[in-house]
Design a protein around this motif. Structure first.
Motif, PDB file in Angstrom:
ATOM      1  N   GLY A  11       3.598  -1.567 -18.926  1.00  0.00           N
ATOM      2  CA  GLY A  11       3.386  -0.865 -17.662  1.00  0.00           C
ATOM      3  C   GLY A  11       2.143  -1.380 -16.959  1.00  0.00           C
ATOM      4  O   GLY A  11       2.164  -1.688 -15.759  1.00  0.00           O
ATOM      5  N   TYR A  12       1.047  -1.487 -17.701  1.00  0.00           N
ATOM      6  CA  TYR A  12      -0.203  -1.994 -17.132  1.00  0.00           C
ATOM      7  C   TYR A  12      -0.022  -3.423 -16.621  1.00  0.00           C
ATOM      8  O   TYR A  12      -0.477  -3.768 -15.533  1.00  0.00           O
ATOM      9  N   MET A  13       0.669  -4.257 -17.383  1.00  0.00           N
ATOM     10  CA  MET A  13       0.890  -5.637 -16.969  1.00  0.00           C
ATOM     11  C   MET A  13       1.672  -5.693 -15.654  1.00  0.00           C
ATOM     12  O   MET A  13       1.359  -6.483 -14.769  1.00  0.00           O
ATOM     13  N   PHE A  14       2.674  -4.839 -15.506  1.00  0.00           N
ATOM     14  CA  PHE A  14       3.526  -4.891 -14.323  1.00  0.00           C
ATOM     15  C   PHE A  14       2.816  -4.417 -13.052  1.00  0.00           C
ATOM     16  O   PHE A  14       3.198  -4.822 -11.963  1.00  0.00           O
ATOM     17  N   VAL A  15       1.796  -3.567 -13.180  1.00  0.00           N
ATOM     18  CA  VAL A  15       1.101  -3.107 -11.973  1.00  0.00           C
ATOM     19  C   VAL A  15      -0.160  -3.911 -11.692  1.00  0.00           C
ATOM     20  O   VAL A  15      -0.727  -3.805 -10.613  1.00  0.00           O
ATOM     21  N   HIS A  16      -0.595  -4.697 -12.646  1.00  0.00           N
ATOM     22  CA  HIS A  16      -1.788  -5.510 -12.437  1.00  0.00           C
ATOM     23  C   HIS A  16      -1.418  -6.699 -11.555  1.00  0.00           C
ATOM     24  O   HIS A  16      -0.314  -7.220 -11.648  1.00  0.00           O
ATOM     25  N   PRO A  17      -2.313  -7.132 -10.671  1.00  0.00           N
ATOM     26  CA  PRO A  17      -2.003  -8.278  -9.813  1.00  0.00           C
ATOM     27  C   PRO A  17      -1.658  -9.528 -10.616  1.00  0.00           C
ATOM     28  O   PRO A  17      -2.124  -9.703 -11.738  1.00  0.00           O
ATOM     29  N   GLY A  18      -0.858 -10.363 -10.006  1.00  0.00           N
ATOM     30  CA  GLY A  18      -0.469 -11.623 -10.639  1.00  0.00           C
ATOM     31  C   GLY A  18       0.998 -11.596 -11.035  1.00  0.00           C
ATOM     32  O   GLY A  18       1.627 -10.541 -11.089  1.00  0.00           O
ATOM     33  N   LYS A  19       1.515 -12.748 -11.286  1.00  0.00           N
ATOM     34  CA  LYS A  19       2.921 -12.854 -11.660  1.00  0.00           C
ATOM     35  C   LYS A  19       3.118 -12.438 -13.110  1.00  0.00           C
ATOM     36  O   LYS A  19       2.221 -12.551 -13.933  1.00  0.00           O
ATOM     37  N   LYS A  20       4.280 -11.963 -13.411  1.00  0.00           N
ATOM     38  CA  LYS A  20       4.573 -11.387 -14.720  1.00  0.00           C
ATOM     39  C   LYS A  20       5.194 -12.445 -15.628  1.00  0.00           C
ATOM     40  O   LYS A  20       6.026 -13.235 -15.210  1.00  0.00           O
ATOM     41  N   LEU A  21       4.772 -12.419 -16.879  1.00  0.00           N
ATOM     42  CA  LEU A  21       5.288 -13.366 -17.858  1.00  0.00           C
ATOM     43  C   LEU A  21       5.511 -12.641 -19.176  1.00  0.00           C
ATOM     44  O   LEU A  21       4.612 -11.984 -19.692  1.00  0.00           O
ATOM     45  N   MET A  22       6.715 -12.742 -19.674  1.00  0.00           N
ATOM     46  CA  MET A  22       7.039 -12.136 -20.960  1.00  0.00           C
ATOM     47  C   MET A  22       7.801 -13.171 -21.775  1.00  0.00           C
ATOM     48  O   MET A  22       8.768 -13.759 -21.291  1.00  0.00           O
ATOM     49  N   PHE A  23       7.389 -13.382 -22.986  1.00  0.00           N
ATOM     50  CA  PHE A  23       8.042 -14.376 -23.817  1.00  0.00           C
ATOM     51  C   PHE A  23       9.330 -13.816 -24.411  1.00  0.00           C
ATOM     52  O   PHE A  23       9.463 -12.600 -24.587  1.00  0.00           O
ATOM     53  N   ALA A 108      -1.207   3.929 -10.419  1.00  0.00           N
ATOM     54  CA  ALA A 108      -0.880   3.751 -11.837  1.00  0.00           C
ATOM     55  C   ALA A 108      -2.005   4.325 -12.691  1.00  0.00           C
ATOM     56  O   ALA A 108      -3.184   4.149 -12.372  1.00  0.00           O
ATOM     57  N   VAL A 109      -1.615   5.006 -13.767  1.00  0.00           N
ATOM     58  CA  VAL A 109      -2.572   5.592 -14.695  1.00  0.00           C
ATOM     59  C   VAL A 109      -2.140   5.213 -16.103  1.00  0.00           C
ATOM     60  O   VAL A 109      -0.970   5.368 -16.460  1.00  0.00           O
ATOM     61  N   VAL A 110      -3.090   4.719 -16.919  1.00  0.00           N
ATOM     62  CA  VAL A 110      -2.783   4.320 -18.289  1.00  0.00           C
ATOM     63  C   VAL A 110      -3.741   5.030 -19.240  1.00  0.00           C
ATOM     64  O   VAL A 110      -4.951   5.014 -19.036  1.00  0.00           O
ATOM     65  N   ASN A 111      -3.173   5.653 -20.261  1.00  0.00           N
ATOM     66  CA  ASN A 111      -3.946   6.334 -21.306  1.00  0.00           C
ATOM     67  C   ASN A 111      -3.835   5.492 -22.577  1.00  0.00           C
ATOM     68  O   ASN A 111      -2.753   5.374 -23.150  1.00  0.00           O
ATOM     69  N   PHE A 112      -4.939   4.942 -23.031  1.00  0.00           N
ATOM     70  CA  PHE A 112      -4.932   4.071 -24.203  1.00  0.00           C
ATOM     71  C   PHE A 112      -5.283   4.807 -25.491  1.00  0.00           C
ATOM     72  O   PHE A 112      -5.664   4.174 -26.473  1.00  0.00           O
ATOM     73  N   THR A 113      -5.155   6.131 -25.507  1.00  0.00           N
ATOM     74  CA  THR A 113      -5.407   6.905 -26.724  1.00  0.00           C
ATOM     75  C   THR A 113      -4.143   7.651 -27.126  1.00  0.00           C
ATOM     76  O   THR A 113      -3.271   7.902 -26.289  1.00  0.00           O
ATOM     77  N   PRO A 114      -4.029   8.066 -28.381  1.00  0.00           N
ATOM     78  CA  PRO A 114      -2.860   8.845 -28.814  1.00  0.00           C
ATOM     79  C   PRO A 114      -2.987  10.331 -28.487  1.00  0.00           C
ATOM     80  O   PRO A 114      -2.251  11.152 -29.011  1.00  0.00           O
ATOM     81  N   VAL A 115      -3.897  10.678 -27.583  1.00  0.00           N
ATOM     82  CA  VAL A 115      -4.141  12.069 -27.214  1.00  0.00           C
ATOM     83  C   VAL A 115      -3.626  12.305 -25.794  1.00  0.00           C
ATOM     84  O   VAL A 115      -4.044  11.618 -24.863  1.00  0.00           O
ATOM     85  N   PRO A 116      -2.713  13.268 -25.590  1.00  0.00           N
ATOM     86  CA  PRO A 116      -2.287  13.563 -24.222  1.00  0.00           C
ATOM     87  C   PRO A 116      -3.458  14.140 -23.427  1.00  0.00           C
ATOM     88  O   PRO A 116      -4.246  14.916 -23.957  1.00  0.00           O
ATOM     89  N   ARG A 117      -3.574  13.751 -22.189  1.00  0.00           N
ATOM     90  CA  ARG A 117      -4.635  14.253 -21.314  1.00  0.00           C
ATOM     91  C   ARG A 117      -4.000  15.200 -20.295  1.00  0.00           C
ATOM     92  O   ARG A 117      -3.314  14.769 -19.388  1.00  0.00           O
ATOM     93  N   ARG A 118      -4.239  16.472 -20.472  1.00  0.00           N
ATOM     94  CA  ARG A 118      -3.680  17.480 -19.574  1.00  0.00           C
ATOM     95  C   ARG A 118      -4.742  17.887 -18.560  1.00  0.00           C
ATOM     96  O   ARG A 118      -5.925  17.886 -18.861  1.00  0.00           O
ATOM     97  N   ALA A 119      -4.313  18.219 -17.366  1.00  0.00           N
ATOM     98  CA  ALA A 119      -5.207  18.609 -16.269  1.00  0.00           C
ATOM     99  C   ALA A 119      -6.257  17.517 -16.010  1.00  0.00           C
ATOM    100  O   ALA A 119      -7.417  17.803 -15.753  1.00  0.00           O
ATOM    101  N   TYR A 120      -5.829  16.283 -16.082  1.00  0.00           N
ATOM    102  CA  TYR A 120      -6.720  15.147 -15.843  1.00  0.00           C
ATOM    103  C   TYR A 120      -6.887  14.986 -14.331  1.00  0.00           C
ATOM    104  O   TYR A 120      -5.916  14.728 -13.611  1.00  0.00           O
TER     105      TYR A 120
END
Length: 182
Positions: A11-23, A108-120
């Protein structure tokens, strides 16, 4: 958690600028490195987590093609801006993508922890209702279905340098893409 991490990363890769590449094999979460002498490990799609990842990549591609904000101003400074890239306490980053028209905008919002963030609390550039276009934690992708029930409304509470803000639920190891209604 590996699948959730990979969905968030894509998800982060797809919204970040630049062309997308997946092997080859990345779209199905193949365990071993791709080998030109062998086919992809299609049998992993029998596992719902891998099938969910494949569906996630499919939906990311579809959304990318449909949302001009994600590609139209890709190499122009107004096409990308951070909302917050410094929230190390919650390990959350948020950004805005814009197209050439002022109407074309996604958050776009990305949470890199295993904890849900409510009322963020997240500042956004426009008031109104924001539709959740994508949520990597949706059950169809193999997630736990933590999210915003499809949409969230702004309030007139300043945050992150914006006059309006959202109170979001950001899923654990998750990615959410929002678009303001016109």
């Amino acid at each position: 958690q590996k699948h959730a991490n990979l969905r968030a990363l894509y998800g982060y890769m797809f919204v970040h600028p630049g062309k997308k590449l997946m092997f080859m094999g990345g779209e199905i979460g193949q365990w071993r490195e791709w080998n030109h002498d062998w086919q992809l490990d299609w049998e992993v799609l029998g596992d719902p987590r891998h099938a969910g990842l494949q569906r996630w990549v499919h939906d990311l591609n579809r959304c990318y093609a449909q949302e001009p904000s994600l590609w139209e101003a890709d190499h122009e400074p107004p096409g990308f801006s951070w909302i917050d890239c410094n929230d190390h306490e919650h390990s959350i980053i948020a950004l805005v993508r814009r197209g050439r028209s002022s109407e074309e905008l996604t958050v776009a919002v990305v949470n890199f922890t295993p904890v849900p963030r409510r009322a963020y609390r997240l500042g956004v550039p426009r008031s109104g209702t924001y539709t959740e276009l994508l949520n990597s934690d949706a059950d169809i992708y193999g997630g736990g279905n933590v999210g915003n029930q499809g949409a969230v409304n702004t309030v007139d509470q300043p945050s992150h340098g914006h006059a309006h803000s959202l109170s979001l639920t950001v899923p654990p190891l998750g990615f959410v893409l929002l678009k303001p209604n016109k």
